[in-house]
Design a protein around this motif. Sequence first.
Motif, PDB file in Angstrom:
ATOM      1  N   MET A   1      42.375  50.190  26.813  1.00 45.34           N
ATOM      2  CA  MET A   1      42.799  51.033  27.911  1.00 45.34           C
ATOM      3  C   MET A   1      42.722  49.846  29.203  1.00 45.34           C
ATOM      4  N   PRO A   2      43.609  49.583  29.934  1.00 40.38           N
ATOM      5  CA  PRO A   2      43.751  48.561  30.760  1.00 40.38           C
ATOM      6  C   PRO A   2      42.912  49.247  32.423  1.00 40.38           C
ATOM      7  N   TYR A   3      42.144  50.183  32.452  1.00 43.73           N
ATOM      8  CA  TYR A   3      41.685  50.659  33.648  1.00 43.73           C
ATOM      9  C   TYR A   3      40.290  51.261  33.241  1.00 43.73           C
ATOM     10  N   ASN A   4      39.539  51.448  34.225  1.00 43.34           N
ATOM     11  CA  ASN A   4      38.271  52.273  33.986  1.00 43.34           C
ATOM     12  C   ASN A   4      38.184  53.062  35.527  1.00 43.34           C
ATOM     13  N   ILE A   5      37.263  54.001  35.205  1.00 44.72           N
ATOM     14  CA  ILE A   5      36.968  54.902  36.590  1.00 44.72           C
ATOM     15  C   ILE A   5      35.694  54.989  36.896  1.00 44.72           C
ATOM     16  N   GLU A   6      35.274  54.877  38.003  1.00 43.85           N
ATOM     17  CA  GLU A   6      33.991  54.851  38.506  1.00 43.85           C
ATOM     18  C   GLU A   6      33.734  56.058  39.592  1.00 43.85           C
ATOM     19  N   VAL A   7      33.105  57.019  39.426  1.00 40.80           N
ATOM     20  CA  VAL A   7      32.810  57.975  40.473  1.00 40.80           C
ATOM     21  C   VAL A   7      31.517  57.698  41.172  1.00 40.80           C
ATOM     22  N   ASP A   8      31.699  57.552  42.698  1.00 41.22           N
ATOM     23  CA  ASP A   8      30.332  57.173  43.319  1.00 41.22           C
ATOM     24  C   ASP A   8      30.058  58.489  44.033  1.00 41.22           C
ATOM     25  N   ARG A   9      29.041  59.329  43.617  1.00 41.96           N
ATOM     26  CA  ARG A   9      28.897  60.804  44.359  1.00 41.96           C
ATOM     27  C   ARG A   9      28.282  60.395  45.635  1.00 41.96           C
ATOM     28  N   ARG A  10      27.696  59.440  45.769  1.00 37.67           N
ATOM     29  CA  ARG A  10      27.041  59.270  47.099  1.00 37.67           C
ATOM     30  C   ARG A  10      28.161  59.129  48.209  1.00 37.67           C
ATOM     31  N   ARG A  11      29.244  58.009  47.904  1.00 39.54           N
ATOM     32  CA  ARG A  11      30.167  57.976  48.684  1.00 39.54           C
ATOM     33  C   ARG A  11      31.425  58.948  48.803  1.00 39.54           C
ATOM     34  N   HIS A  12      31.353  59.913  47.637  1.00 41.51           N
ATOM     35  CA  HIS A  12      32.399  60.781  47.591  1.00 41.51           C
ATOM     36  C   HIS A  12      33.850  59.990  47.417  1.00 41.51           C
ATOM     37  N   ARG A  13      33.529  59.148  46.346  1.00 37.65           N
ATOM     38  CA  ARG A  13      34.730  58.175  46.048  1.00 37.65           C
ATOM     39  C   ARG A  13      34.844  57.855  44.593  1.00 37.65           C
ATOM     40  N   VAL A  14      36.086  57.929  44.357  1.00 32.61           N
ATOM     41  CA  VAL A  14      36.741  57.360  42.818  1.00 32.61           C
ATOM     42  C   VAL A  14      37.176  55.799  42.872  1.00 32.61           C
ATOM     43  N   ARG A  15      36.889  55.075  42.064  1.00 35.50           N
ATOM     44  CA  ARG A  15      37.353  53.846  42.173  1.00 35.50           C
ATOM     45  C   ARG A  15      38.060  53.502  40.767  1.00 35.50           C
ATOM     46  N   PHE A  16      39.588  53.318  40.930  1.00 34.77           N
ATOM     47  CA  PHE A  16      40.152  52.974  39.596  1.00 34.77           C
ATOM     48  C   PHE A  16      40.206  51.510  39.590  1.00 34.77           C
ATOM     49  N   ASN A  17      39.917  50.692  38.553  1.00 34.01           N
ATOM     50  CA  ASN A  17      39.914  49.407  38.309  1.00 34.01           C
ATOM     51  C   ASN A  17      40.884  48.995  37.117  1.00 34.01           C
ATOM     52  N   ALA A  18      42.225  48.617  37.578  1.00 31.66           N
ATOM     53  CA  ALA A  18      43.330  48.467  36.526  1.00 31.66           C
ATOM     54  C   ALA A  18      43.471  46.852  36.441  1.00 31.66           C
ATOM     55  N   THR A  19      43.500  46.709  35.112  1.00 30.66           N
ATOM     56  CA  THR A  19      43.962  45.236  34.705  1.00 30.66           C
ATOM     57  C   THR A  19      44.948  44.992  33.810  1.00 30.66           C
ATOM     58  N   GLY A  20      45.237  43.658  33.702  1.00 33.70           N
ATOM     59  CA  GLY A  20      46.448  43.411  32.558  1.00 33.70           C
ATOM     60  C   GLY A  20      47.761  43.922  32.980  1.00 33.70           C
ATOM     61  N   ILE A  21      48.531  44.539  31.940  1.00 38.02           N
ATOM     62  CA  ILE A  21      49.702  45.214  32.094  1.00 38.02           C
ATOM     63  C   ILE A  21      49.372  46.826  32.165  1.00 38.02           C
ATOM     64  N   TYR A  22      49.930  47.002  33.143  1.00 38.23           N
ATOM     65  CA  TYR A  22      49.454  48.619  33.652  1.00 38.23           C
ATOM     66  C   TYR A  22      50.922  49.529  33.535  1.00 38.23           C
ATOM     67  N   THR A  23      50.990  50.310  32.541  1.00 38.03           N
ATOM     68  CA  THR A  23      52.261  50.843  32.163  1.00 38.03           C
ATOM     69  C   THR A  23      52.191  52.291  32.945  1.00 38.03           C
ATOM     70  N   GLN A  24      53.409  53.058  32.971  1.00 37.32           N
ATOM     71  CA  GLN A  24      53.625  54.353  33.658  1.00 37.32           C
ATOM     72  C   GLN A  24      52.846  55.282  32.950  1.00 37.32           C
ATOM     73  N   ALA A  25      52.620  55.155  31.308  1.00 37.94           N
ATOM     74  CA  ALA A  25      51.915  56.187  30.890  1.00 37.94           C
ATOM     75  C   ALA A  25      50.481  56.052  31.236  1.00 37.94           C
ATOM     76  N   GLU A  26      50.202  54.733  31.382  1.00 38.90           N
ATOM     77  CA  GLU A  26      48.573  54.767  31.819  1.00 38.90           C
ATOM     78  C   GLU A  26      48.324  55.173  33.067  1.00 38.90           C
ATOM     79  N   ALA A  27      49.286  55.044  34.124  1.00 41.47           N
ATOM     80  CA  ALA A  27      49.336  55.645  35.599  1.00 41.47           C
ATOM     81  C   ALA A  27      49.001  57.055  35.361  1.00 41.47           C
ATOM     82  N   PHE A  28      49.744  57.787  34.644  1.00 45.00           N
ATOM     83  CA  PHE A  28      49.851  59.509  34.249  1.00 45.00           C
ATOM     84  C   PHE A  28      48.584  59.574  33.817  1.00 45.00           C
TER      85      PHE A  28
END
Length: 125
Positions: free
Chosen positions: A1-28
């Motif tokens: 999977m060329p992405y990871n998701i980090e949730v920072d509860r303190r900042r009320h923020r989600v961070r997607f880190n995408a790498t490599g080839i990022y397809t439409q299926a992965e975006a969905f």
Amino acid sequence: MPYNIEVDRRRHRVRFNATGIYTQAEAFQSIQDMVDHPDFRRDDDVLVNMTDVEEVPLLSADILKKVEFDKALIANLGTAKWAFVTPTDLLFGFARMYQALMDDAPIHVEAFRDLGAAEAWLDDR
């Protein structure tokens, strides 16, 4: 999977880190993974970091499909700020297109080329 998701509860923020080839299926899948994440809360801001993406095999029509998909999830997403950080002209153009098409949604989308500027914009509440 060329992405990871980090949730920072303190900042009320989600961070997607995408790498490599990022397809439409992965975006969905990535948005669904965010909504399903146990630490995600409605109204969390989102930082989509695409600085390590090498290729996005998308067409303009694919952006329209992504907007429709994301708008269908608005009840789960709430109102938030979403920052897209993109390293190339093509990705920046896609992010700006997404921004324009989401203009009538309760999510405020902005495209950036600089990660620090995106984080500062998200921090400005």
